[in-house]
Design a protein around this motif. Structure first.
Motif, PDB file in Angstrom:
ATOM      1  N   MET A 172       6.454   9.134   7.576  1.00  0.00           N
ATOM      2  CA  MET A 172       6.586   7.685   7.435  1.00  0.00           C
ATOM      3  C   MET A 172       7.248   7.418   6.089  1.00  0.00           C
ATOM      4  O   MET A 172       6.926   8.055   5.090  1.00  0.00           O
ATOM      5  CB  MET A 172       5.192   7.046   7.473  1.00  0.00           C
ATOM      6  CG  MET A 172       5.217   5.552   7.361  1.00  0.00           C
ATOM      7  SD  MET A 172       3.588   4.865   7.723  1.00  0.00           S
ATOM      8  CE  MET A 172       2.611   5.559   6.397  1.00  0.00           C
ATOM      9  N   ALA A 173       8.185   6.489   6.108  1.00  0.00           N
ATOM     10  CA  ALA A 173       8.819   6.112   4.848  1.00  0.00           C
ATOM     11  C   ALA A 173       8.596   4.624   4.635  1.00  0.00           C
ATOM     12  O   ALA A 173       8.984   3.804   5.454  1.00  0.00           O
ATOM     13  CB  ALA A 173      10.311   6.412   4.910  1.00  0.00           C
ATOM     14  N   VAL A 174       7.917   4.304   3.552  1.00  0.00           N
ATOM     15  CA  VAL A 174       7.722   2.889   3.203  1.00  0.00           C
ATOM     16  C   VAL A 174       8.774   2.537   2.165  1.00  0.00           C
ATOM     17  O   VAL A 174       8.779   3.079   1.054  1.00  0.00           O
ATOM     18  CB  VAL A 174       6.297   2.642   2.638  1.00  0.00           C
ATOM     19  CG1 VAL A 174       6.124   1.160   2.275  1.00  0.00           C
ATOM     20  CG2 VAL A 174       5.251   3.076   3.656  1.00  0.00           C
ATOM     21  N   CYS A 175       9.702   1.670   2.586  1.00  0.00           N
ATOM     22  CA  CYS A 175      10.816   1.342   1.690  1.00  0.00           C
ATOM     23  C   CYS A 175      10.560  -0.012   1.034  1.00  0.00           C
ATOM     24  O   CYS A 175      10.386  -1.012   1.731  1.00  0.00           O
ATOM     25  CB  CYS A 175      12.128   1.284   2.469  1.00  0.00           C
ATOM     26  SG  CYS A 175      12.455   2.790   3.379  1.00  0.00           S
ATOM     27  N   THR A 176      10.543  -0.011  -0.254  1.00  0.00           N
ATOM     28  CA  THR A 176      10.440  -1.274  -0.996  1.00  0.00           C
ATOM     29  C   THR A 176      11.697  -1.406  -1.851  1.00  0.00           C
ATOM     30  O   THR A 176      12.522  -0.473  -1.874  1.00  0.00           O
ATOM     31  CB  THR A 176       9.181  -1.283  -1.886  1.00  0.00           C
ATOM     32  OG1 THR A 176       9.168  -0.075  -2.639  1.00  0.00           O
ATOM     33  CG2 THR A 176       7.915  -1.378  -1.050  1.00  0.00           C
ATOM     34  N   ALA A 177      11.824  -2.523  -2.535  1.00  0.00           N
ATOM     35  CA  ALA A 177      13.064  -2.766  -3.282  1.00  0.00           C
ATOM     36  C   ALA A 177      13.392  -1.625  -4.248  1.00  0.00           C
ATOM     37  O   ALA A 177      14.542  -1.234  -4.386  1.00  0.00           O
ATOM     38  CB  ALA A 177      12.970  -4.089  -4.018  1.00  0.00           C
ATOM     39  N   GLY A 178      12.352  -1.062  -4.878  1.00  0.00           N
ATOM     40  CA  GLY A 178      12.662  -0.074  -5.910  1.00  0.00           C
ATOM     41  C   GLY A 178      12.321   1.352  -5.556  1.00  0.00           C
ATOM     42  O   GLY A 178      12.586   2.267  -6.336  1.00  0.00           O
ATOM     43  N   ALA A 179      11.712   1.593  -4.384  1.00  0.00           N
ATOM     44  CA  ALA A 179      11.257   2.967  -4.114  1.00  0.00           C
ATOM     45  C   ALA A 179      11.148   3.268  -2.633  1.00  0.00           C
ATOM     46  O   ALA A 179      11.118   2.362  -1.799  1.00  0.00           O
ATOM     47  CB  ALA A 179       9.886   3.157  -4.757  1.00  0.00           C
ATOM     48  N   VAL A 180      11.108   4.561  -2.335  1.00  0.00           N
ATOM     49  CA  VAL A 180      10.830   5.011  -0.970  1.00  0.00           C
ATOM     50  C   VAL A 180       9.606   5.922  -1.063  1.00  0.00           C
ATOM     51  O   VAL A 180       9.614   6.921  -1.792  1.00  0.00           O
ATOM     52  CB  VAL A 180      12.026   5.796  -0.379  1.00  0.00           C
ATOM     53  CG1 VAL A 180      11.674   6.296   1.011  1.00  0.00           C
ATOM     54  CG2 VAL A 180      13.268   4.943  -0.342  1.00  0.00           C
ATOM     55  N   ASP A 181       8.546   5.539  -0.347  1.00  0.00           N
ATOM     56  CA  ASP A 181       7.292   6.265  -0.433  1.00  0.00           C
ATOM     57  C   ASP A 181       7.102   7.055   0.865  1.00  0.00           C
ATOM     58  O   ASP A 181       6.940   6.481   1.935  1.00  0.00           O
ATOM     59  CB  ASP A 181       6.190   5.199  -0.613  1.00  0.00           C
ATOM     60  CG  ASP A 181       4.865   5.840  -0.923  1.00  0.00           C
ATOM     61  OD1 ASP A 181       4.864   7.027  -1.304  1.00  0.00           O
ATOM     62  OD2 ASP A 181       3.825   5.159  -0.749  1.00  0.00           O
ATOM     63  N   LEU A 182       7.125   8.389   0.784  1.00  0.00           N
ATOM     64  CA  LEU A 182       7.060   9.224   1.992  1.00  0.00           C
ATOM     65  C   LEU A 182       5.658   9.778   2.215  1.00  0.00           C
ATOM     66  O   LEU A 182       5.035  10.294   1.279  1.00  0.00           O
ATOM     67  CB  LEU A 182       8.044  10.392   1.865  1.00  0.00           C
ATOM     68  CG  LEU A 182       9.518  10.036   1.713  1.00  0.00           C
ATOM     69  CD1 LEU A 182      10.320  11.277   1.358  1.00  0.00           C
ATOM     70  CD2 LEU A 182      10.050   9.443   3.005  1.00  0.00           C
ATOM     71  N   LYS A 183       5.197   9.690   3.475  1.00  0.00           N
ATOM     72  CA  LYS A 183       3.869  10.258   3.803  1.00  0.00           C
ATOM     73  C   LYS A 183       3.964  11.023   5.115  1.00  0.00           C
ATOM     74  O   LYS A 183       4.785  10.680   5.971  1.00  0.00           O
ATOM     75  CB  LYS A 183       2.861   9.119   3.974  1.00  0.00           C
ATOM     76  CG  LYS A 183       2.587   8.349   2.696  1.00  0.00           C
ATOM     77  CD  LYS A 183       1.266   7.571   2.825  1.00  0.00           C
ATOM     78  CE  LYS A 183       0.803   7.038   1.494  1.00  0.00           C
ATOM     79  NZ  LYS A 183       1.379   5.740   1.172  1.00  0.00           N
ATOM     80  N   ASP A 184       3.137  12.040   5.295  1.00  0.00           N
ATOM     81  CA  ASP A 184       3.109  12.725   6.593  1.00  0.00           C
ATOM     82  C   ASP A 184       2.152  11.989   7.531  1.00  0.00           C
ATOM     83  O   ASP A 184       1.599  10.945   7.168  1.00  0.00           O
ATOM     84  CB  ASP A 184       2.768  14.213   6.424  1.00  0.00           C
ATOM     85  CG  ASP A 184       1.348  14.446   5.944  1.00  0.00           C
ATOM     86  OD1 ASP A 184       0.541  13.491   5.980  1.00  0.00           O
ATOM     87  OD2 ASP A 184       1.060  15.580   5.538  1.00  0.00           O
ATOM     88  N   LEU A 185       1.894  12.560   8.736  1.00  0.00           N
ATOM     89  CA  LEU A 185       1.099  11.833   9.740  1.00  0.00           C
ATOM     90  C   LEU A 185      -0.366  11.680   9.320  1.00  0.00           C
ATOM     91  O   LEU A 185      -1.086  10.831   9.839  1.00  0.00           O
ATOM     92  CB  LEU A 185       1.197  12.529  11.101  1.00  0.00           C
ATOM     93  CG  LEU A 185       2.555  12.365  11.788  1.00  0.00           C
ATOM     94  CD1 LEU A 185       2.573  13.142  13.094  1.00  0.00           C
ATOM     95  CD2 LEU A 185       2.863  10.884  12.047  1.00  0.00           C
ATOM     96  N   ASP A 186      -0.807  12.496   8.365  1.00  0.00           N
ATOM     97  CA  ASP A 186      -2.178  12.342   7.856  1.00  0.00           C
ATOM     98  C   ASP A 186      -2.203  11.457   6.610  1.00  0.00           C
ATOM     99  O   ASP A 186      -3.163  11.490   5.842  1.00  0.00           O
ATOM    100  CB  ASP A 186      -2.762  13.723   7.514  1.00  0.00           C
ATOM    101  CG  ASP A 186      -2.823  14.601   8.755  1.00  0.00           C
ATOM    102  OD1 ASP A 186      -3.150  14.051   9.830  1.00  0.00           O
ATOM    103  OD2 ASP A 186      -2.498  15.806   8.664  1.00  0.00           O
TER     104      ASP A 186
END
Ligand code: G6P
Length: 397
Positions: free
Chosen positions: A1-15
């Motif tokens: 999962m990638a949570v994209c905000t104005a200043g960053a991309v936050d990557l997480k796996d399925l857990d």
């Protein structure tokens, strides 16, 4: 999962555990993915071929030093010299680019065995690769499922694989042992045009490099090097001076439902590619045939619902192609001749191109065919960039 905000991309796996990813910067020119005033991406991509081809050749073809070479092959001089067999693998237009280039490789490198394979066929055959083989894997997108499957199988057998790829960072580009990017830039239209031209050029440079390593006569090599260097200007000349006259001829054939493309030698793969381009975007049923096969079947098709595109090159096979043309004329056919010859040609329409190229003129004739197909499809009101039922990247079987 990638949570994209104005200043960053936050990557997480399925857990929901944080992932770290290596960031690769892809150079993207926004203007390359806009139509820039053209009605369709396809026309834009046809017209930009002089520029995209210059990017393919840049730093690789150096006529002043009689040199042409690709960096990135990851082969030593000895490995290059020892190559005895080349298998070229691709699908669709990439397959036809490989087929055309195979004629050049055979001309350039004495004794070299060249096979060209459709990836979806090769992957299920019990094929054999002799010692000292190299596989050249051709793909615009670098993602075609069948081509990728062949690449993996060939590598599993320990054969060196070289990619000739357009899309930077694509799966095939990452999995090959070496190879080159053709640098044609993003190709948006489903029907491939500029990638074909650049792929043939890149493979021809490979042929020159191989021939240089094996000691082919300098005269032949220099002719190829000079023609490669001249190719962008030659294409530019035709696009600039003949676009409108090609449109005029094309529009006369826009109401037909069947077409046959014929060519001999290097113009045979060009005929196949011409038929593919026409069927993809115009939905006219089109077949490409070797001129010599005319009497073995397609001649039976000639009638008033049909038109024929005859490709004629000013070479030792010119008269043979003229005989094919005469056979079609005698049955009341409707022939459009596309040629680089100034000789008299008896056909319903003749598109003559003015080029000083001899070996590489088929690439210029193919550009004429691209425009011809485009103008027919546009006259029929089709969505030329997104033909029905087709996808740009075929990532499933
Ligand atoms: C699809 C596209 C064609 C392309 C073929 C091979 O069919 O519509 O334009 O020639 O795939 O794609 P590739 O990306 O491997 O060259």
């Amino acid at each position: 999962m990638a949570v994209c905000t104005a200043g960053a991309v936050d990557l997480k796996d399925l857990d929901a555990q944080p992932l770290t990813a290596k960031v690769e910067q892809v150079e993207a020119d926004m203007s390359a993915i806009q139509k820039q005033g053209y009605d369709h991406f396809l026309l834009k991509e046809i017209m930009e071929q002089p520029t995209t081809l210059r990017s393919t050749l840049n730093g690789r073809v150096i006529p002043a030093e009689n040199r042409a070479q690709l960096g990135g092959l990851n082969l030593t001089a000895d490995e290059l010299r020892d190559i005895e067999h080349v298998v070229i693998i691709g699908c669709g237009t990439s397959y036809y680019a490989g087929m055309l280039a195979s004629y050049y490789l055979e001309q350039l490198v004495d004794g070299l065995t060249v096979d060209v394979e459709i990836a979806s066929e090769l992957r299920y055959r019990s094929f054999n690769l002799p010692k000292n083989s190299v596989a050249l894997v051709l793909s615009q997108s670098g993602e075609t499922a069948d081509t990728l499957a062949c690449l993996r199988e060939v590598r599993r057998r320990g054969v060196k694989t070289l990619g000739v790829i357009n899309a930077v960072g694509s799966t095939i580009a990452r999995e090959v042992d070496g190879g080159v990017y053709v640098h044609a830039g993003p190709e948006i239209s489903v029907a491939s045009t500029k990638a074909f031209t650049s792929q043939v050029a890149a493979l021809t440079i490979f042929g020159v490099q191989l021939a240089q390593a094996k000691g082919t006569s300098a005269q032949l090599l220099n002719q190829y090097i000079e023609e490669l260097a001249a190719l962008p200007d030659e294409i530019e000349h035709v696009l600039k001076n003949q676009k409108d006259s090609i449109q005029q001829v094309a529009e006369k054939y826009a109401t037909y439902e069947h077409a046959l493309f014929l060519g001999r030698d290097t113009l045979y793969p060009v005929a196949m590619e011409g038929a593919l381009k026409l069927k993809e975007i115009s939905y006219i049923q089109a077949e490409g045939y070797a001129g010599g096969e005319l009497k073995h079947g397609p001649l039976a098709l000639v009638d008033d619902r049909f038109f024929e595109v005859m490709l004629l090159q000013n070479d030792w096979l010119f008269e043979k192609s003229v005989s094919n043309l005469a056979e079609i004329n005698a049955r009341g056919g409707h022939v459009v001749a596309i040629t680089n010859s100034h000789k008299q040609i008896d056909a319903e329409a003749v598109i003559r191109i003015d080029t000083k190229l001899e070996r590489l003129s088929p690439i210029v004739l193919n550009v004429v065919q691209q425009l011809f197909a485009y103008y027919i499809a546009a006259a029929r009101g089709n969505d030329v960039d997104q033909p029905r039922n087709l996808a740009k990247s075929v990532t499933v079987e």
